[in-house]
Motif scaffolding. Structure first.
Motif, PDB file in Angstrom:
ATOM      1  N   LYS A   4       0.841  -1.192   0.000  1.00  0.00           N
ATOM      2  CA  LYS A   4       0.000   0.000   0.000  1.00  0.00           C
ATOM      3  C   LYS A   4       0.880   1.247   0.000  1.00  0.00           C
ATOM      4  N   PRO A  46      -1.443   7.936  12.642  1.00  0.00           N
ATOM      5  CA  PRO A  46      -2.443   7.026  12.077  1.00  0.00           C
ATOM      6  C   PRO A  46      -2.788   7.318  10.626  1.00  0.00           C
ATOM      7  N   SER A  47      -2.615   8.552  10.186  1.00  0.00           N
ATOM      8  CA  SER A  47      -2.981   8.886   8.807  1.00  0.00           C
ATOM      9  C   SER A  47      -2.006   8.307   7.788  1.00  0.00           C
ATOM     10  N   ASP A  49       0.458   5.568   8.945  1.00  0.00           N
ATOM     11  CA  ASP A  49       1.037   4.316   9.435  1.00  0.00           C
ATOM     12  C   ASP A  49       0.564   3.096   8.661  1.00  0.00           C
ATOM     13  N   ARG A  50      -0.603   3.164   8.053  1.00  0.00           N
ATOM     14  CA  ARG A  50      -1.122   1.986   7.340  1.00  0.00           C
ATOM     15  C   ARG A  50      -0.523   1.829   5.954  1.00  0.00           C
ATOM     16  N   TYR A  51       0.352   2.767   5.559  1.00  0.00           N
ATOM     17  CA  TYR A  51       0.973   2.683   4.240  1.00  0.00           C
ATOM     18  C   TYR A  51       2.409   2.171   4.346  1.00  0.00           C
ATOM     19  N   ASP A  52       2.802   1.405   3.339  1.00  0.00           N
ATOM     20  CA  ASP A  52       4.175   0.898   3.290  1.00  0.00           C
ATOM     21  C   ASP A  52       5.158   1.962   2.826  1.00  0.00           C
TER      22      ASP A  52
END
Length: 282
Positions: A4, A46-47, A49-52
């Motif tokens: 991602k 959090p905005s 952190d979900r991306y690689d």
């Protein structure tokens, strides 16, 4: 499982749409994330952190550099690096770091006052180009051929409201053409020569000037290698002037548009960028 990646930008343009469209072919899932919506700086992020990885495409150098700095501090891989973006956002800083690294750049003077401007004119002679330290896309870049007009032009600079807007470079006029090299990783994936068209003397690619594909040139490659050695591998638009004594680096764009270069050269730039992201995440 797809990696991602977030394209961090203030808008989705043609280049961003092409990257998003081609991403699945390379095992990537790319989202657009508005650079005004991240609110970074807390203990967690959090905005992002979900991306690689984040691919910084903000048109604002200031936004891009600040976001890259905080994302890197949170451990999120960023393309380009915060250091590279901060170097590119300021024409003076870029010239200074490249010159210190032995990369050829045009002669220039920093003008922070009318006294500076007058001294620069004496040193360099006419014609000269006056350009803001901050800014891009050829905006507020002025060719001064006539001594009678020089001080009238500087009147407009003095009327600007902020000191950072008044900071300018003065440099010799080196002609109406330039070379744009689209660099991905360490490789020049496309190169085109732009010429000014009509009454507009500027050859900036963003202005839609005439262009032609440029064949491989070892001298151009050597100069671009010097830029990448200093800034690190990434995605750059490297603008060069061709002079009798060799090529000089005019500017380096950290979030380059490439539609014009792609249409001129036929290069598959989205694929090159996707592969570079893959290699970065490997």
């Amino acid at each position: 499982m797809s990696a991602k990646v977030a394209i961090v930008a203030d808008r989705v343009g043609w280049e961003e749409r092409e990257l998003i469209r081609r991403a699945p072919d390379f095992g990537l899932e790319i989202d657009w994330v508005n650079d005004e919506s991240l609110c970074l700086g807390g203990s967690g992020s959090p905005s992002v952190d979900r991306y690689d990885a984040l691919l910084i495409r903000s048109r604002s150098y200031t936004r891009g550099g600040l976001i890259a700095t905080l994302a890197e501090s949170s451990g999120v891989p960023v393309l380009n690096s915060a250091e590279a973006i901060h170097a590119c956002e300021n024409k003076l800083v870029l010239r200074a770091v490249l010159r210190a690294a032995g990369v050829p750049v045009p002669d220039f003077r920093l003008a922070l006052s009318r006294k500076d401007f007058e001294k620069a004119l004496d040193d360099l002679g006419l014609p000269v180009v006056l350009k803001p330290v901050y800014g891009g896309m050829g905006k507020r870049v002025t060719l001064i051929r006539d001594a009678d007009l020089a001080h009238s032009v500087y009147d407009y600079v003095e009327d600007l409201g902020h000191a950072f807007e008044q900071a300018c470079l003065v440099e010799p006029y080196l002609g109406g053409g330039s070379i744009r090299c689209l660099v991905v990783g360490r490789e020049i994936v496309a190169a085109a020569e732009f010429e000014s068209a009509g009454a507009d003397w500027r050859s900036n690619a963003a202005l839609g000037n005439q262009s032609r594909a440029l064949a491989h040139d070892p001298e151009v490659q050597k100069v671009v290698d010097g830029v990448v050695d200093r800034l690190g591998a990434g995605v750059y638009g490297v603008d060069l002037f061709r002079t009798p004594s060799g090529h000089l680096v005019n500017e380096v764009n950290h979030a380059p548009a490439w539609r014009g270069v792609a249409s001129t050269t036929g290069a598959d730039i989205p694929s090159a960028i996707a592969r570079h992201v893959q290699e970065t995440l490997a």
